[in-house]
Design a protein around this motif. Structure first.
Motif, PDB file in Angstrom:
ATOM      1  N   TYR A  28       0.782  -1.233   0.021  1.00 40.10           N
ATOM      2  CA  TYR A  28      -0.098   0.137  -0.247  1.00 40.10           C
ATOM      3  C   TYR A  28       0.920   1.182  -0.149  1.00 40.10           C
ATOM      4  O   TYR A  28       1.952   1.207   0.761  1.00 40.10           O
ATOM      5  CB  TYR A  28      -0.921  -0.061   1.063  1.00 40.10           C
ATOM      6  N   ALA A  31       0.940   8.016   2.389  1.00 37.53           N
ATOM      7  CA  ALA A  31       0.587   9.476   2.112  1.00 37.53           C
ATOM      8  C   ALA A  31       1.554  10.213   1.248  1.00 37.53           C
ATOM      9  O   ALA A  31       2.724  10.280   1.669  1.00 37.53           O
ATOM     10  CB  ALA A  31      -0.063  10.190   3.279  1.00 37.53           C
ATOM     11  N   TYR A  73      -4.938  10.331   6.583  1.00 34.98           N
ATOM     12  CA  TYR A  73      -5.954   9.390   6.313  1.00 34.98           C
ATOM     13  C   TYR A  73      -6.859   9.328   7.508  1.00 34.98           C
ATOM     14  O   TYR A  73      -7.585   8.458   7.662  1.00 34.98           O
ATOM     15  CB  TYR A  73      -5.467   8.112   5.783  1.00 34.98           C
ATOM     16  N   HIS A  94      -2.276   4.678   2.583  1.00 30.94           N
ATOM     17  CA  HIS A  94      -3.517   4.717   2.048  1.00 30.94           C
ATOM     18  C   HIS A  94      -4.097   3.044   1.664  1.00 30.94           C
ATOM     19  O   HIS A  94      -3.773   2.511   0.742  1.00 30.94           O
ATOM     20  CB  HIS A  94      -3.332   5.118   0.492  1.00 30.94           C
ATOM     21  N   GLY A  96      -7.466   2.228   1.725  1.00 33.17           N
ATOM     22  CA  GLY A  96      -8.767   2.506   1.134  1.00 33.17           C
ATOM     23  C   GLY A  96      -9.951   1.989   2.210  1.00 33.17           C
ATOM     24  O   GLY A  96     -10.986   1.804   1.616  1.00 33.17           O
TER      25      GLY A  96
END
Length: 106
Positions: A28, A31, A73, A94, A96
């Motif tokens: 992943y 940011a 996030y 991130h 999701g």
């Protein structure tokens, strides 16, 4: 990323199972514009073991509850285990999701 089927048979079952587990670890992105401290445990009171550069991606091996951190996030108590004794706050990754995206660390 290509997906490939792995068939586990015979005496190599244990080694193949370990390969399958490693193959299912997703990475992943961090940011954008943030260098992220990697800590030895799930909280900011743990020592920094290294710092990841902005634009890096991390593998999430498992996730656990830890100190609450606010980042790009949102605010999260989830910490991502990215290597042996190496954790980053999920607030900087991130995924999701606001919840778990990997197994809970044991």
């Amino acid at each position: 990323m290509a997906t490939e089927d792995i068939v586990i048979t015979g005496a190599a079952e244990t080694a193949d199972a370990e390969s399958l587990a490693a193959a299912t670890i997703r990475t992943y992105p961090l940011a954008p514009g943030h260098n992220v401290n990697v800590r030895s445990g799930p909280g900011t009171h743990y020592p920094i073991v290294r710092t990841l550069s902005a634009g890096s991606s991390v593998p999430i091996r498992c996730q656990c509850q830890g100190e609450s951190v606010t980042g790009p996030y949102g605010t999260s108590t989830i910490w991502d285990n990215i290597a042996n004794a190496q954790f980053v706050s999920d607030a900087y990754v991130h995924t999701g999701s606001d919840g778990y995206v990997a197994a809970k660390c044991s």
